[in-house]
Design an enzyme around this catalytic site. Structure first.
Site, PDB file in Angstrom:
ATOM      1  N   HIS A 111       0.793  -1.235   0.000  1.00  0.00           N
ATOM      2  CA  HIS A 111       0.000   0.000   0.000  1.00  0.00           C
ATOM      3  C   HIS A 111       0.830   1.293   0.000  1.00  0.00           C
ATOM      4  CE1 HIS A 111      -3.421  -2.494   0.209  1.00  0.00           C
ATOM      5  NE2 HIS A 111      -3.601  -2.561   1.508  1.00  0.00           N
ATOM      6  N   HIS A 182      -9.961   1.826   0.252  1.00  0.00           N
ATOM      7  CA  HIS A 182      -9.861   0.698   1.181  1.00  0.00           C
ATOM      8  C   HIS A 182     -10.971   0.710   2.235  1.00  0.00           C
ATOM      9  CE1 HIS A 182      -7.978  -2.525   3.356  1.00  0.00           C
ATOM     10  NE2 HIS A 182      -6.950  -2.535   2.541  1.00  0.00           N
ATOM     11  N   GLU A 317     -11.499  -3.926  -3.254  1.00  0.00           N
ATOM     12  CA  GLU A 317     -10.533  -2.907  -3.657  1.00  0.00           C
ATOM     13  C   GLU A 317     -10.310  -3.030  -5.159  1.00  0.00           C
ATOM     14  OE1 GLU A 317      -7.062  -3.514  -0.948  1.00  0.00           O
ATOM     15  OE2 GLU A 317      -8.536  -4.724   0.088  1.00  0.00           O
TER      16      GLU A 317
END
Ligand code: BGC
Length: 353
Positions: A111, A182, A317
């Site tokens: 991420h 997210h 996602e």
């Protein structure tokens, strides 16, 4: 029954690196309300009507900005980048140069690194209670990535109960980009038990199997006769086969489904027979990471005072495939100067018929 209320503006007034944080709310004609904060350009809450007409908050999150800073799970509702999901061994090559990233997930970079976009206070503008625009300029070399990246994420709330998310990015040097949202959803209401009895339908014919570090092997595998076959709606608990090696590697679902649906056709649907709330996802992205919140640790207490336990939420996602910078056969995540990265995802709420 939990009575859900929107978080208070005052509880979102804080500061990160000399930038002030705020709360913004959008409301539509049918009464749906969505709250955002500029810390991570994130969704804080989503109030939608259930089958009895009560407003239910279906997004996990916290009641104050301080709770977001202190949280064990850092990605609640956030805009994730510069590279959402994993890059194997925190390393990739681009135009003959090797770039090294922080390994913040076993050997992987996850991420965008610990100081990724979820951890920045974005600039913002709210228009007519209908749309909120967030802007962030990521400097050249930030978290190891090349090129100054100008990112724009907008959220629009339609009168059809859609949250329309649009991403745009440009760079001054060749770089890699993968952006997602997210949000952790629980369609019975945040903090209201697990999501194992939710029904899931994903038209994907293939998914990406993963190795022991959750990195895709690099090939697509048919969902046929596996725990990954959601072409007809199935209850999560009925599909989730604990004997399946892939399920074991993900500690549940934590896999990319290959999306061939255009933006006009549903790429994934989840609904709860208890609340009657249905979520349809539409996207221009080639992948959807279906994640059943397996690593929610129970250390965080959410808005309505309940602890967020493993599998108390799911994420859909929308994104490019994990580790694409190291996989020439995956859809490209390379962005060059002069080009514009654009992508759209719609989370549409409704009721089960
Ligand atoms: C990943 C999970 C990870 C989570 C972090 C998801 O996108 O696929 O493995 O634990 O993000 O919150």
């Amino acid at each position: 029954m939990t009575i859900y209320t929107l978080p208070k503006h005052i509880d979102f007034e804080g500061q990160v690196n000399a930038k002030n944080t705020h709360l913004f709310t959008l409301k539509n004609r049918t009464g749906m309300e969505v709250a955002f904060t500029d810390f991570g350009a994130r969704i804080v809450s989503i109030l939608v009507p259930d089958k009895n007409g009560n407003l239910i908050d279906v997004a996990l999150g916290f009641k104050s900005i301080h709770d977001y800073f202190a949280a064990d799970e850092k990605y609640h509702g956030a805009s994730v980048g510069r590279y959402a999901n994993r890059i194997a061994n925190g390393r990739f090559e681009l135009e003959g140069k090797t770039y090294t990233l922080q390994q913040n997930n076993g050997p992987n970079s996850l991420h965008g690194g610990p100081q990724g976009f979820h951890n920045k206070v974005w600039d913002r503008q709210v228009s007519m209670q209908k749309k909120v625009d967030f802007y962030y300029t990521s400097p050249d070399g930030e978290e190891g990535f090349p090129g100054t990246l100008n990112v724009h994420v907008s959220y629009e709330l339609s009168n059809d109960n859609e949250i329309i998310i649009h991403y745009r990015a440009t760079t001054d040097k060749t770089t890699v980009v993968n952006l997602t949202n997210h949000t952790y959803f629980n369609l019975n209401g945040e903090g209201d038990g697990d999501i194992l009895s939710h029904m899931v339908e994903i038209p994907a014919e293939t998914y990406l199997p993963i190795d022991e570090h959750a990195i895709p092997f690099g090939f697509e595998s048919p969902v046929d006769e596996t725990a990954f076959d959601f072409r007809l709606a199935r209850k999560i608990v009925e599909a989730l086969n604990p004997e399946d090696e892939q399920i074991q590697r993900g500690h549940g679902y934590d896999h990319t489904f290959v999306n061939k649906q255009p933006l006009t056709q549903v790429a994934a649907t989840v609904y709860s027979e208890v609340s009657g709330i249905k979520l349809d996802v539409f996207t221009t992205e080639p992948g959807i990471q279906f994640y059943t919140g397996n690593f929610l640790s129970g250390k965080d207490t959410g808005k309505s005072g309940n602890r967020y336990l493993s599998q108390s939420a799911f994420c859909l996602e929308t994104q490019h495939f994990p580790d694409s910078p190291n996989r020439s056969n995956f859809p490209s995540v390379v962005l060059k100067p002069g080009a514009v990265f654009e992508s759209t995802t719609i989370y549409k709420f409704g009721l089960v018929k």
